[in-house]
Scaffold this active site. Sequence first.
Site, PDB file in Angstrom:
ATOM      1  N   HIS A  39      49.176  -9.122  76.877  1.00 48.46           N
ATOM      2  CA  HIS A  39      48.911 -10.544  77.138  1.00 48.46           C
ATOM      3  C   HIS A  39      49.983 -11.391  76.453  1.00 48.46           C
ATOM      4  CE1 HIS A  39      44.525  -9.244  77.496  1.00 48.46           C
ATOM      5  NE2 HIS A  39      44.777  -9.791  78.654  1.00 48.46           N
ATOM      6  N   GLY A  40      50.269 -12.556  77.035  1.00 55.36           N
ATOM      7  CA  GLY A  40      51.150 -13.515  76.364  1.00 55.36           C
ATOM      8  C   GLY A  40      52.606 -13.239  76.638  1.00 55.36           C
ATOM      9  N   HIS A  50      46.511  -6.797  83.598  1.00 52.68           N
ATOM     10  CA  HIS A  50      46.590  -8.046  82.838  1.00 52.68           C
ATOM     11  C   HIS A  50      47.972  -8.103  82.187  1.00 52.68           C
ATOM     12  CE1 HIS A  50      42.008  -8.784  82.325  1.00 52.68           C
ATOM     13  NE2 HIS A  50      42.186  -7.920  83.304  1.00 52.68           N
ATOM     14  N   GLY A  51      48.385  -9.310  81.818  1.00 47.06           N
ATOM     15  CA  GLY A  51      49.658  -9.421  81.119  1.00 47.06           C
ATOM     16  C   GLY A  51      50.838  -9.295  82.066  1.00 47.06           C
ATOM     17  N   VAL A 105      47.127 -13.575  85.934  1.00 47.14           N
ATOM     18  CA  VAL A 105      48.283 -14.379  85.529  1.00 47.14           C
ATOM     19  C   VAL A 105      47.780 -15.581  84.734  1.00 47.14           C
ATOM     20  CG1 VAL A 105      50.354 -15.600  86.309  1.00 47.14           C
ATOM     21  CG2 VAL A 105      49.387 -13.776  87.730  1.00 47.14           C
ATOM     22  N   ASP A 134      36.512 -14.544  82.070  1.00 46.34           N
ATOM     23  CA  ASP A 134      37.482 -13.552  81.596  1.00 46.34           C
ATOM     24  C   ASP A 134      37.063 -13.031  80.208  1.00 46.34           C
ATOM     25  OD1 ASP A 134      39.728 -12.044  81.978  1.00 46.34           O
ATOM     26  OD2 ASP A 134      41.179 -13.648  81.636  1.00 46.34           O
ATOM     27  N   HIS A 135      37.577 -11.873  79.832  1.00 43.96           N
ATOM     28  CA  HIS A 135      37.358 -11.245  78.514  1.00 43.96           C
ATOM     29  C   HIS A 135      36.199 -11.794  77.671  1.00 43.96           C
ATOM     30  CE1 HIS A 135      41.067  -8.915  78.684  1.00 43.96           C
ATOM     31  NE2 HIS A 135      41.635  -9.980  79.229  1.00 43.96           N
ATOM     32  N   THR A 156      49.983 -16.992  81.344  1.00 42.21           N
ATOM     33  CA  THR A 156      51.052 -17.623  80.568  1.00 42.21           C
ATOM     34  C   THR A 156      52.047 -18.400  81.437  1.00 42.21           C
ATOM     35  OG1 THR A 156      50.864 -15.785  79.012  1.00 42.21           O
ATOM     36  CG2 THR A 156      52.786 -17.199  78.770  1.00 42.21           C
ATOM     37  N   SER A 195      52.694 -11.880  83.182  1.00 47.19           N
ATOM     38  CA  SER A 195      53.735 -12.884  82.950  1.00 47.19           C
ATOM     39  C   SER A 195      54.922 -12.246  82.235  1.00 47.19           C
ATOM     40  CB  SER A 195      53.184 -14.044  82.107  1.00 47.19           C
ATOM     41  OG  SER A 195      52.239 -14.778  82.848  1.00 47.19           O
TER      42      SER A 195
HETATM   43 ZN   LIG Z   1      43.398 -10.255  80.145  1.00 46.88          ZN
END
Ligand SMILES: [Zn+2]
Length: 280
Positions: A177-178, A205-206, A228, A80-81, A230, A208
């Site tokens: 994210h988060g 992304h992000g 997914v 990832d990233h 968090t 959650s």
């Molecule tokens: Zn991401």
Amino acid sequence: MLMPFRDLLERRRAGSAIGAFTCYDLEQAVAVLRAAESAETGVILLLASRSFGGEEGDVLAGALVVAAARSAAPACVQLDHSSDLGAIERALAAGVGAVMADGSKLPYAENVALVRDAVERAAAAGAGVEAELGSIAGDEDFAVAATAGAFTDPAEAAAFVAETGVDCLAVSIGNVHGAYRERPVFDWDRLRALCDGVAVPLSLHGSSGVPDAMITRSIALGIGKINVNTELREAYLAATVEALPVAVAGAWLSALHRAQTDAVAGVVCAKLRTFTSGAA
Ligand SMILES: [Zn+2]
């Protein structure tokens, strides 16, 4: 069984998205694969770049690849990233089937150059590449409340994909994210334009903390991959706290691991149900 990244995305059922779940250890990987097997769907195991950058990074990458290969579910491991071509090269050598070459914080031309380089290296290893255009705010590994970063421009995204030959593009449409500082709001017109204009599957992304109705609407518009993280960490840690007294009383480590795996598998099952709920 291992399946190439591009095949996993392209062979997904119409109206569904492939789930991609961050795995910090083998308990999480086992949970994700078990959930994918019971849902009879493909899945992506995400290897966080901080995990891979740790001393045991190569071992974790290898373990995820072995777990994915042994599963009955079609699966692919993705770094990832990462904006580090050295790390991308090492991950490819460790056997991952995809990398995310993230040049989203770079100027456009440098992002293109990074992703082109990654696409060339990945192709030599038979692997796929995801990139990011616009910027998704927040942190991948710990939950800190964030507000949306720079949104992805649809015309620029279409040109970027054509210039780089990337297999999948992460977009910024209000996702972070988060944790969300405020109730998440997506720019639906932008997402529609992106899905209509970009030639490869788009990723979200992000996810959650995003209501299921927004997730299914994103998929209906054309989102093909959803990351997914968090929510899995929260379930894992809550199960750890709950199981700890019994585990400590009996020095019973396997009971703790089972609780962690069961909790993560439960969340992944629910996510996969949502991601495939609109499938034809
Ligand atoms: Zn991401």
